[in-house]
Design a protein around this motif. Structure first.
Motif, PDB file in Angstrom:
ATOM      1  N   ILE A  66       0.838  -1.201   0.000  1.00  0.00           N
ATOM      2  CA  ILE A  66       0.000   0.000   0.000  1.00  0.00           C
ATOM      3  C   ILE A  66       0.868   1.245   0.000  1.00  0.00           C
ATOM      4  O   ILE A  66       0.639   2.188  -0.778  1.00  0.00           O
ATOM      5  CB  ILE A  66      -0.942  -0.007   1.223  1.00  0.00           C
ATOM      6  CG1 ILE A  66      -1.985  -1.113   1.092  1.00  0.00           C
ATOM      7  CG2 ILE A  66      -1.637   1.354   1.379  1.00  0.00           C
ATOM      8  CD1 ILE A  66      -2.823  -1.323   2.336  1.00  0.00           C
ATOM      9  N   ALA A  67       1.886   1.260   0.860  1.00  0.00           N
ATOM     10  CA  ALA A  67       2.789   2.415   0.919  1.00  0.00           C
ATOM     11  C   ALA A  67       3.504   2.630  -0.409  1.00  0.00           C
ATOM     12  O   ALA A  67       3.753   3.770  -0.823  1.00  0.00           O
ATOM     13  CB  ALA A  67       3.811   2.206   2.038  1.00  0.00           C
ATOM     14  N   PHE A  68       3.814   1.536  -1.097  1.00  0.00           N
ATOM     15  CA  PHE A  68       4.538   1.626  -2.363  1.00  0.00           C
ATOM     16  C   PHE A  68       3.639   2.083  -3.515  1.00  0.00           C
ATOM     17  O   PHE A  68       4.087   2.799  -4.416  1.00  0.00           O
ATOM     18  CB  PHE A  68       5.149   0.258  -2.675  1.00  0.00           C
ATOM     19  CG  PHE A  68       5.863   0.178  -3.991  1.00  0.00           C
ATOM     20  CD1 PHE A  68       6.997   0.923  -4.225  1.00  0.00           C
ATOM     21  CD2 PHE A  68       5.401  -0.650  -5.000  1.00  0.00           C
ATOM     22  CE1 PHE A  68       7.669   0.856  -5.434  1.00  0.00           C
ATOM     23  CE2 PHE A  68       6.057  -0.733  -6.205  1.00  0.00           C
ATOM     24  CZ  PHE A  68       7.197   0.023  -6.424  1.00  0.00           C
ATOM     25  N   CYS A  69       2.367   1.680  -3.488  1.00  0.00           N
ATOM     26  CA  CYS A  69       1.473   1.918  -4.629  1.00  0.00           C
ATOM     27  C   CYS A  69       0.724   3.249  -4.565  1.00  0.00           C
ATOM     28  O   CYS A  69       0.190   3.694  -5.581  1.00  0.00           O
ATOM     29  CB  CYS A  69       0.457   0.776  -4.742  1.00  0.00           C
ATOM     30  SG  CYS A  69       1.173  -0.815  -5.196  1.00  0.00           S
ATOM     31  N   ILE A  70       0.648   3.863  -3.392  1.00  0.00           N
ATOM     32  CA  ILE A  70      -0.095   5.125  -3.268  1.00  0.00           C
ATOM     33  C   ILE A  70       0.425   6.162  -4.247  1.00  0.00           C
ATOM     34  O   ILE A  70      -0.350   6.870  -4.907  1.00  0.00           O
ATOM     35  CB  ILE A  70      -0.020   5.641  -1.816  1.00  0.00           C
ATOM     36  CG1 ILE A  70      -0.886   4.792  -0.901  1.00  0.00           C
ATOM     37  CG2 ILE A  70      -0.483   7.101  -1.738  1.00  0.00           C
ATOM     38  CD1 ILE A  70      -0.777   5.164   0.560  1.00  0.00           C
TER      39      ILE A  70
END
Length: 259
Positions: A135-139
């Motif tokens: 999630i942190a990478f794709c935001i």
């Protein structure tokens, strides 16, 4: 002269596409090879797909990958959309840096930093840590797509809605959201694809008890590239193509609905 240049361009384009797609075609073809090795073609068979669907470890890894991908796609799409809108509306210098840094730094650095972060929190590594990392990478990817969509939007439509008495929330829900929906859909599909494909960040944050398809495939190819690996790779390609088809069908529908 013009005809000769066109032939050179078509020839160069053909070589590029051959370089891109020939390995994929070979993977698909050899997933039906009736041999344990990919050294030569022996005969046609479906047995590697039968072995794949009876492989408990591979099925568990596939289930974990899909769950992580779906949760990552939903959460990063919501947060990334809000971040993209914030970057578009509020011209803060620090905000783009905070949102886009996770996609600018090397993945190995991202994986190590997340590993250290989870260890500091005394958090057990597993599917939850992998999902949070994805999630942190794709935001940031979703935010870029949404902001690009907003930059091409006609602001006069929002202003007209406000003049007709719409509140800021109503203007966003009834005007802005339908206009940027194709970008949101594209961002969601991108987040899902990046999640199911990620190896480096997953490798550092998965822990010993969790497994995803990239990790499972890596553990298999360290011994040999068997046709079973080709079979799961073929299914992943089909999933990706299905997502592309869905995006091409859904996005035009959203564009038509907003008009």
């Amino acid at each position: 002269m013009h005809s000769k240049q066109s032939k050179w361009l078509w020839g160069a384009a053909g070589l590029v596409y051959l370089f891109l797609y020939l390995p994929l075609i070979i993977v698909v073809v050899y997933s039906f090879n009736d041999s344990k090795l990919n050294a030569e073609w022996v005969g046609f068979t479906f047995k590697w797909y039968e072995i794949l669907f009876n492989d408990a470890q591979m099925l568990t890894a596939a289930r974990n990958t899909l769950i992580i991908g779906l949760v990552t796609s939903v959460c990063s799409t919501v947060l990334g959309t809000l971040a993209g809108v914030a970057m578009y509306k509020y011209k803060l210098r620090l905000l783009p840096v905070l949102v886009l840094t996770p996609i600018a730094i090397p993945e190995i650095l991202m994986g190590v930093s997340l590993l250290i972060f989870f260890v500091m929190l005394n958090m057990t590594l597993g599917l939850v840590s992998v999902t949070l990392s994805h999630i942190a990478f794709c935001i940031g990817f979703v935010a870029i797509v949404v902001r690009s969509r907003l930059q091409g939007m006609d602001e006069s439509l929002v202003e007209a809605a406000r003049d007709l008495g719409a509140t800021p929330v109503q203007a966003f829900r009834l005007v802005t959201l339908p206009l940027i929906m194709p970008g949101i859909i594209a961002g969601a599909l991108m987040a899902f694809t990046l999640s199911i494909d990620d190896f480096v960040i997953t490798f550092f944050t998965a822990g010993a008890g969790a497994s995803t398809l990239p990790l499972q495939i890596y553990s298999m190819i360290r011994i040999a590239v068997t046709p079973e690996v080709n079979a799961i790779s073929t299914l992943l390609m089909l999933l990706t193509l299905a997502l592309i088809v869905i995006a091409s069908k859904v996005a035009p529908g959203a564009i038509k609905a907003q008009s």
